[in-house]
Scaffold this active site. Structure first.
Site, PDB file in Angstrom:
ATOM      1  N   ARG A  37       0.955  -0.555   0.017  1.00 32.00           N
ATOM      2  CA  ARG A  37      -0.083  -0.492  -0.021  1.00 32.00           C
ATOM      3  C   ARG A  37       0.650   1.072  -0.084  1.00 32.00           C
ATOM      4  NH1 ARG A  37      -3.083  -0.254   5.446  1.00 32.00           N
ATOM      5  NH2 ARG A  37      -3.373  -2.922   4.765  1.00 32.00           N
ATOM      6  N   LYS A  64      -7.790   0.600  -3.445  1.00 30.31           N
ATOM      7  CA  LYS A  64      -9.195   0.727  -3.106  1.00 30.31           C
ATOM      8  C   LYS A  64      -9.302   1.718  -4.604  1.00 30.31           C
ATOM      9  CE  LYS A  64      -8.607   1.888   2.100  1.00 30.31           C
ATOM     10  NZ  LYS A  64      -8.825   2.990   3.059  1.00 30.31           N
ATOM     11  N   GLY A  85      -2.981 -12.742   2.174  1.00 23.87           N
ATOM     12  CA  GLY A  85      -2.858 -13.063   3.626  1.00 23.87           C
ATOM     13  C   GLY A  85      -4.601 -12.392   4.151  1.00 23.87           C
ATOM     14  N   ARG A  87      -8.070 -10.761   5.758  1.00 20.11           N
ATOM     15  CA  ARG A  87      -9.262 -11.835   6.623  1.00 20.11           C
ATOM     16  C   ARG A  87     -10.524 -12.321   4.928  1.00 20.11           C
ATOM     17  NH1 ARG A  87     -11.756  -9.105  11.938  1.00 20.11           N
ATOM     18  NH2 ARG A  87     -10.210  -8.135  12.291  1.00 20.11           N
ATOM     19  N   ARG A  93     -14.358  -8.996  -2.326  1.00 26.20           N
ATOM     20  CA  ARG A  93     -14.657  -7.849  -2.151  1.00 26.20           C
ATOM     21  C   ARG A  93     -13.789  -6.845  -3.426  1.00 26.20           C
ATOM     22  NH1 ARG A  93     -15.534  -9.151   3.487  1.00 26.20           N
ATOM     23  NH2 ARG A  93     -14.313  -7.148   4.617  1.00 26.20           N
ATOM     24  N   HIS A 128      -3.767 -13.764  17.137  1.00 24.73           N
ATOM     25  CA  HIS A 128      -2.186 -13.415  16.614  1.00 24.73           C
ATOM     26  C   HIS A 128      -1.865 -14.488  16.550  1.00 24.73           C
ATOM     27  CE1 HIS A 128      -1.472  -9.013  15.252  1.00 24.73           C
ATOM     28  NE2 HIS A 128      -2.146  -8.601  16.300  1.00 24.73           N
ATOM     29  N   ILE A 130       0.245 -15.859  19.099  1.00 19.37           N
ATOM     30  CA  ILE A 130      -0.470 -16.505  20.578  1.00 19.37           C
ATOM     31  C   ILE A 130      -1.208 -17.398  20.775  1.00 19.37           C
ATOM     32  CG2 ILE A 130      -0.918 -14.564  21.564  1.00 19.37           C
ATOM     33  CD1 ILE A 130       0.739 -14.786  24.080  1.00 19.37           C
ATOM     34  N   ASP A 158       3.252 -18.167  13.660  1.00 23.36           N
ATOM     35  CA  ASP A 158       3.262 -17.641  12.415  1.00 23.36           C
ATOM     36  C   ASP A 158       4.263 -18.268  11.334  1.00 23.36           C
ATOM     37  OD1 ASP A 158       2.042 -15.700  12.969  1.00 23.36           O
ATOM     38  OD2 ASP A 158       3.842 -14.955  13.301  1.00 23.36           O
TER      39      ASP A 158
END
Length: 373
Positions: A37, A64, A85, A87, A93, A128, A130, A158
């Site tokens: 970005r 965007k 990566g 959500r 979208r 995250h 953890i 990770d």
């Protein structure tokens, strides 16, 4: 250079496991184009020290902006792999979901990296490392008897449970696409990968040779001959003398009398002897004692530590004054390399888009879709 030379990857920039996976693909020889970005994203320091971004060029695109989405689609049309990566649902979208991009490029391997996976009750919630290793059971394994779970930084979740599984999935899908001519989605999630890493313990648990209680098993500090001990200078040694010949050599090198280790009832006394003995010398002195032996004793070194073995293998290297881990694994005919150092977002916008055949760069810049270096 590298076994993936000729493979083209588009990376939609994220944080953590996705970038690490793309770093590995780049070091294996793929041409990875990172789509940042404008202004970049979260970083733990200056962009030039964000080592998980090494090895590839950065183009800054404002996703965007419809013009930027069109650029990504044009890049994907000639790519072998896309990695994102977001959500679940975000790429869709944006018009960059699997259906959108596989329609453009049917052979595309679409790699998705998330914590919870693409579906399930938690798929849309934040988390995250953890959290993911907590749910998978991996975090429960780590810690001493009677104590809380110990957090292993974000290496276990990770990077082991996430990045490495994404890379394996991408490579497998690329191999299959060569035969079938068809791409597919690789759904890599940290909760799945870190659960998969516990497979050996799950088998031992079913067999009755592993207990749910932390710090009571052979490999979790329950056994005194597989543990970490402090030395006289406040440093530590790792002892992993599991097999009898290695244990015999350990005891011989220490020069102490110990109770029979085959009876767990003797373990507290054995631990006491080992603890007191290791406290009698410095880490360096003990390292000399065990150097070249099969006693399975190693000094616990800090990050990027020095050791003759690491030096001999070139395990750590320097690039532009920054000490970092060399690429792994190693190949006999197609050696891997670090490639480019990390770059700030958009540093290669004009150069990289031109190399990928995007020639209307000035129009894109005027539209606000991208920022150049």
């Amino acid at each position: 250079m590298g076994p993936l030379e000729g493979v083209k990857v588009v990376e939609l920039a994220g944080i953590g496991p996705g970038p690490f996976a793309c770093m590995m693909l780049a070091e294996l020889g793929a041409d990875v184009l990172r789509i940042d970005r404008p202004g970049g994203g979260l970083s733990f320091g200056p962009p030039e020290l964000d080592l998980v971004n090494r090895g590839r060029r950065s183009v800054a695109l404002d996703l965007k902006n419809p013009a930027a989405i069109d650029v990504v689609r044009r890049l994907v049309a000639q790519a072998d792999v896309l990695v994102e990566g977001f959500r679940p649902g975000v790429a869709e979208r944006l018009g960059l979901g699997p259906d959108d991009l596989l329609a453009i490029n049917p052979k595309l391997v679409y790699g998705r990296m998330t914590g919870w996976g693409q579906d399930g009750p938690l798929a849309q919630t934040a988390g995250h490392d953890i959290d993911y290793i907590a749910l998978s059971g991996a975090l429960h394994l780590i810690g001493r008897a009677g104590g809380p779970p110990q957090v292993p930084a974000n290496v276990l979740g990770d990077f082991a449970g996430g990045s490495l599984y994404l890379v394996v999935g991408v490579l497998a899908a690329l191999h299959e696409a060569q035969r079938s001519g068809r791409g597919q989605i690789v759904d890599a999630s940290i909760v799945d990968g870190s659960a998969h890493l516990t497979t050996m313990m799950l088998g031992a648990l079913a067999a009755g040779s592993w207990r749910q209680e932390r710090g009571t098993n052979l490999l979790d500090t329950g056994a005194p001959f597989y543990d970490v001990y402090e030395t006289s200078d406040g440093k530590h040694l790792a002892v992993g003398a599991l097999e009898q010949p290695f244990y015999d050599e350990l005891i011989a090198k220490l020069g102490v009398a110990v109770p029979d280790r085959n009876d767990p009832a003797n373990w507290p006394e054995l631990r006491k002897v080992l603890t007191e003995t290791f406290l009698q010398r410095t880490q360096a002195e003990w390292t000399d004692v065990f150097d070249g032996s099969d006693a399975c004793v190693a000094p616990v070194l800090p990050l990027a530590g020095e050791h003759p073995h690491l030096v001999a293998r070139g395990t750590f290297v320097e690039q532009e004054g920054v000490r970092q881990a060399a690429p792994a694994p190693r190949f006999s005919r197609t050696p891997t390399s670090l490639g480019r150092p990390p770059a700030r977002a958009g540093h290669h916008t004009r150069e990289a888009l031109s190399d990928w055949g995007i020639t209307d760069i000035d129009d894109l810049l005027d539209s606000g879709a991208a920022v150049q270096d």
